[in-house]
Motif scaffolding. Structure first.
Motif, mmCIF file in Angstrom:
data_model
loop_
_atom_site.group_PDB
_atom_site.id
_atom_site.type_symbol
_atom_site.label_atom_id
_atom_site.label_comp_id
_atom_site.label_asym_id
_atom_site.label_seq_id
_atom_site.Cartn_x
_atom_site.Cartn_y
_atom_site.Cartn_z
ATOM 1 N N MET A 40 0.849 -1.170 0.000
ATOM 2 C CA MET A 40 0.000 0.000 0.000
ATOM 3 C C MET A 40 0.897 1.237 0.000
ATOM 4 N N ASP A 41 0.548 2.224 -0.784
ATOM 5 C CA ASP A 41 1.336 3.442 -0.951
ATOM 6 C C ASP A 41 1.090 4.394 0.223
ATOM 7 N N MET A 42 2.162 4.849 0.850
ATOM 8 C CA MET A 42 2.052 5.739 2.011
ATOM 9 C C MET A 42 1.440 7.076 1.639
ATOM 10 N N GLN A 43 1.661 7.540 0.421
ATOM 11 C CA GLN A 43 1.051 8.800 -0.004
ATOM 12 C C GLN A 43 -0.468 8.677 -0.029
ATOM 13 N N ILE A 44 -0.956 7.530 -0.441
ATOM 14 C CA ILE A 44 -2.404 7.310 -0.467
ATOM 15 C C ILE A 44 -2.954 7.291 0.959
ATOM 16 N N ILE A 45 -2.236 6.648 1.875
ATOM 17 C CA ILE A 45 -2.673 6.613 3.272
ATOM 18 C C ILE A 45 -2.686 8.026 3.848
ATOM 19 N N ASP A 46 -1.615 8.788 3.621
ATOM 20 C CA ASP A 46 -1.553 10.156 4.128
ATOM 21 C C ASP A 46 -2.663 11.016 3.522
ATOM 22 N N GLN A 47 -2.889 10.858 2.227
ATOM 23 C CA GLN A 47 -3.925 11.640 1.556
ATOM 24 C C GLN A 47 -5.308 11.282 2.096
ATOM 25 N N THR A 48 -5.568 10.003 2.285
ATOM 26 C CA THR A 48 -6.856 9.566 2.816
ATOM 27 C C THR A 48 -7.056 10.067 4.237
ATOM 28 N N TYR A 49 -6.002 10.017 5.039
ATOM 29 C CA TYR A 49 -6.081 10.515 6.409
ATOM 30 C C TYR A 49 -6.371 12.017 6.415
ATOM 31 N N SER A 50 -5.718 12.764 5.541
ATOM 32 C CA SER A 50 -5.961 14.207 5.443
ATOM 33 C C SER A 50 -7.399 14.490 5.011
ATOM 34 N N GLN A 51 -7.912 13.701 4.080
ATOM 35 C CA GLN A 51 -9.297 13.866 3.648
ATOM 36 C C GLN A 51 -10.263 13.573 4.791
ATOM 37 N N LEU A 52 -9.948 12.563 5.585
ATOM 38 C CA LEU A 52 -10.769 12.226 6.735
ATOM 39 C C LEU A 52 -10.771 13.367 7.743
ATOM 40 N N GLN A 53 -9.609 13.964 7.992
ATOM 41 C CA GLN A 53 -9.525 15.111 8.897
ATOM 42 C C GLN A 53 -10.345 16.285 8.364
ATOM 43 N N ALA A 54 -10.223 16.559 7.078
ATOM 44 C CA ALA A 54 -10.957 17.671 6.469
ATOM 45 C C ALA A 54 -12.462 17.440 6.557
ATOM 46 N N GLN A 55 -12.897 16.206 6.312
ATOM 47 C CA GLN A 55 -14.323 15.900 6.391
ATOM 48 C C GLN A 55 -14.832 16.069 7.815
ATOM 49 N N ALA A 56 -14.050 15.665 8.792
ATOM 50 C CA ALA A 56 -14.447 15.824 10.194
ATOM 51 C C ALA A 56 -14.581 17.308 10.533
ATOM 52 N N GLN A 57 -13.671 18.130 10.021
ATOM 53 C CA GLN A 57 -13.745 19.570 10.270
ATOM 54 C C GLN A 57 -14.974 20.181 9.610
ATOM 55 N N GLN A 58 -15.306 19.724 8.405
ATOM 56 C CA GLN A 58 -16.503 20.214 7.722
ATOM 57 C C GLN A 58 -17.768 19.826 8.485
ATOM 58 N N SER A 59 -17.804 18.604 8.976
ATOM 59 C CA SER A 59 -18.954 18.147 9.753
ATOM 60 C C SER A 59 -19.103 18.966 11.028
ATOM 61 N N ALA A 60 -17.988 19.223 11.697
ATOM 62 C CA ALA A 60 -18.020 20.021 12.919
ATOM 63 C C ALA A 60 -18.514 21.430 12.632
ATOM 64 N N GLN A 61 -18.056 22.007 11.531
ATOM 65 C CA GLN A 61 -18.489 23.357 11.166
ATOM 66 C C GLN A 61 -19.971 23.382 10.855
ATOM 67 N N ALA A 62 -20.471 22.365 10.158
ATOM 68 C CA ALA A 62 -21.895 22.295 9.846
ATOM 69 C C ALA A 62 -22.732 22.189 11.123
ATOM 70 N N LEU A 63 -22.259 21.397 12.080
ATOM 71 C CA LEU A 63 -22.971 21.284 13.355
ATOM 72 C C LEU A 63 -22.956 22.614 14.106
ATOM 73 N N GLN A 64 -21.830 23.305 14.096
ATOM 74 C CA GLN A 64 -21.749 24.599 14.769
ATOM 75 C C GLN A 64 -22.695 25.615 14.133
ATOM 76 N N THR A 65 -22.747 25.625 12.814
ATOM 77 C CA THR A 65 -23.619 26.553 12.106
ATOM 78 C C THR A 65 -25.086 26.293 12.452
ATOM 79 N N LEU A 66 -25.473 25.037 12.401
ATOM 80 C CA LEU A 66 -26.850 24.682 12.728
ATOM 81 C C LEU A 66 -27.171 24.999 14.187
ATOM 82 N N ALA A 67 -26.251 24.721 15.079
ATOM 83 C CA ALA A 67 -26.461 25.028 16.501
ATOM 84 C C ALA A 67 -26.654 26.527 16.705
ATOM 85 N N GLY A 68 -25.874 27.329 16.008
ATOM 86 C CA GLY A 68 -26.022 28.782 16.103
ATOM 87 C C GLY A 68 -27.384 29.247 15.638
#
Length: 131
Positions: A1-29
């Motif tokens: 398995m290519d480490m660049q793919i793992i790093d890229q997937t992990y970064s995408q997962l982090q970005a998606q989690a941040q987007q989800s958190a922002q969406a929850l904050q917006t709705l809560a507001g």
């Protein structure tokens, strides 16, 4: 398995989690503003949103725990296969080891993030900020 793919997937997962958190904050507001204007349902919906946010937080904590377990297992595997006198340095970036999946995993930014305990989930501060 290519480490660049793992790093890229992990970064995408982090970005998606941040987007989800922002969406929850917006709705809560929006719900807090509606409740402040006297909308009786907004407060109840805000409590429902809090329950959903806590559920996301628990799920993401499980993902982080899984990733840390995988990293620990990989670290132990590399340590067991290492020559005598070899001591991995978790704080310093390890040189790339060609041919060794576990060695490459441990030296990747994903591996270093997990070793450092970096999470990407909805944290306690976010939950407190929302509610």
């Amino acid at each position: 398995m290519d480490m660049q793919i793992i790093d890229q997937t992990y970064s995408q997962l982090q970005a998606q989690a941040q987007q989800s958190a922002q969406a929850l904050q917006t709705l809560a507001g929006k719900l807090q503003a509606a409740a402040a204007r006297g909308d009786s349902q907004a407060r109840e919906w805000g409590l429902d949103l809090k329950e959903i946010a806590l559920s996301f937080q628990a799920e993401q904590q499980q993902v982080v725990a899984l990733l840390q377990s995988l990293h620990t297992a990989a670290s132990q595997e590399v340590t067991q296969q290492a020559p005598a006198g070899y001591a991995p340095q978790p704080q310093a970036p390890a040189p790339q080891q060609s041919g060794s999946f576990l060695g490459n995993l441990l030296s990747s930014s994903f591996g270093q993030s997990i070793a450092a305990g970096a999470g990407f989930g909805i944290g306690d501060d976010l939950i407190k900020d929302i509610f």
